[in-house]
Design an enzyme around this catalytic site. Sequence first.
Site, mmCIF file in Angstrom:
data_model
loop_
_atom_site.group_PDB
_atom_site.id
_atom_site.type_symbol
_atom_site.label_atom_id
_atom_site.label_comp_id
_atom_site.label_asym_id
_atom_site.label_seq_id
_atom_site.Cartn_x
_atom_site.Cartn_y
_atom_site.Cartn_z
ATOM 1 C CG PHE A 92 32.516 -27.470 -19.765
ATOM 2 C CD1 PHE A 92 31.732 -28.021 -18.885
ATOM 3 C CD2 PHE A 92 32.027 -27.094 -21.100
ATOM 4 C CE1 PHE A 92 30.465 -28.770 -19.364
ATOM 5 C CE2 PHE A 92 30.840 -27.814 -21.288
ATOM 6 C CZ PHE A 92 30.022 -28.268 -20.518
ATOM 7 C CB CYS A 93 36.178 -30.939 -16.920
ATOM 8 S SG CYS A 93 37.625 -30.357 -16.181
ATOM 9 C CB THR A 94 33.978 -31.651 -12.181
ATOM 10 O OG1 THR A 94 33.243 -32.481 -12.738
ATOM 11 C CG2 THR A 94 33.448 -31.374 -10.821
ATOM 12 C CB CYS A 99 38.214 -29.176 -19.467
ATOM 13 S SG CYS A 99 38.425 -28.448 -18.235
ATOM 14 C CB ILE A 156 31.193 -26.969 -13.753
ATOM 15 C CG1 ILE A 156 31.254 -27.425 -15.205
ATOM 16 C CG2 ILE A 156 29.788 -26.473 -13.469
ATOM 17 C CD1 ILE A 156 30.304 -28.789 -15.257
#
Length: 264
Positions: A92-94, A99, A156
């Site tokens: 996952f990432c922002t 990601c 996220i």
Amino acid sequence: VKPGPEWDALLEDPDVLVIDTRNNYEVDIGTFQNAINPNTTNFREFPMWLEKQQQNEQDEEHKQSALSNATATASIRTSTCEKRRPKAVAMFCTGGIRCEKATSYALSQQFWKQSKEKGLEENEGKASCHSHEEDHQQSSSSVSPSVPIYHLEGGILAYLDSVPPNKSKFNGECYVFDQRVAVTHGLKPTSQYDMCFACRKPLSKQNDMTTHPDFVEGICCKHCKHEMTPKQKQRFQERQKQIRLMSKSKPHIYDPKENIVAQT
């Protein structure tokens, strides 16, 4: 994987490897529970970390296989059964971009992909982990499937926007690359963090901006003070000086056109 129960199930599964693909300063202020922090300072470092992670897992598998083949004691067999490769990988990432790139890279490099030869070796080394009935059912040509690799759709931000706080598995706040600095559930701007004007990294208003010895407003902070060149420091000092003058609403640069306008 969409944010919600399906993603939460991956987070709660101890056999799933959850990886935060963001940089260290982003992870410091918030991340998902049970997630691994690669401790990178730039996303360009992530492929190298991923390769090292994969190599470490392979070395561990070889080590356990050698131990299992060297002895038939119950304790060693139990250790071999428990130290398995993950059954899935979740990244996952922002906002879902990094990601997705990380997932594509891992798939292109065939990370966590098991070859037929390796599968046969591991099946032989882990025979003691299966019952006799399972051994009888397993043919010599069988191969363990590749480990599936997932990423969080929308990152996220999509999770915080759709999952209520009382059901959330995210701890802390999410750093964003704009004037909000960080956001919480419902994408509400943070009240706990501000941004260093020099390096653009998040700072805690309560600690990093009040008591930390490396913080100088508009010039440096704990993240960048010791990496800054004298030329950069001089430039930031001059910029901060101009900002202070502007905030006082006093003319600080003479413009002859001001007199011409005033006389007309």
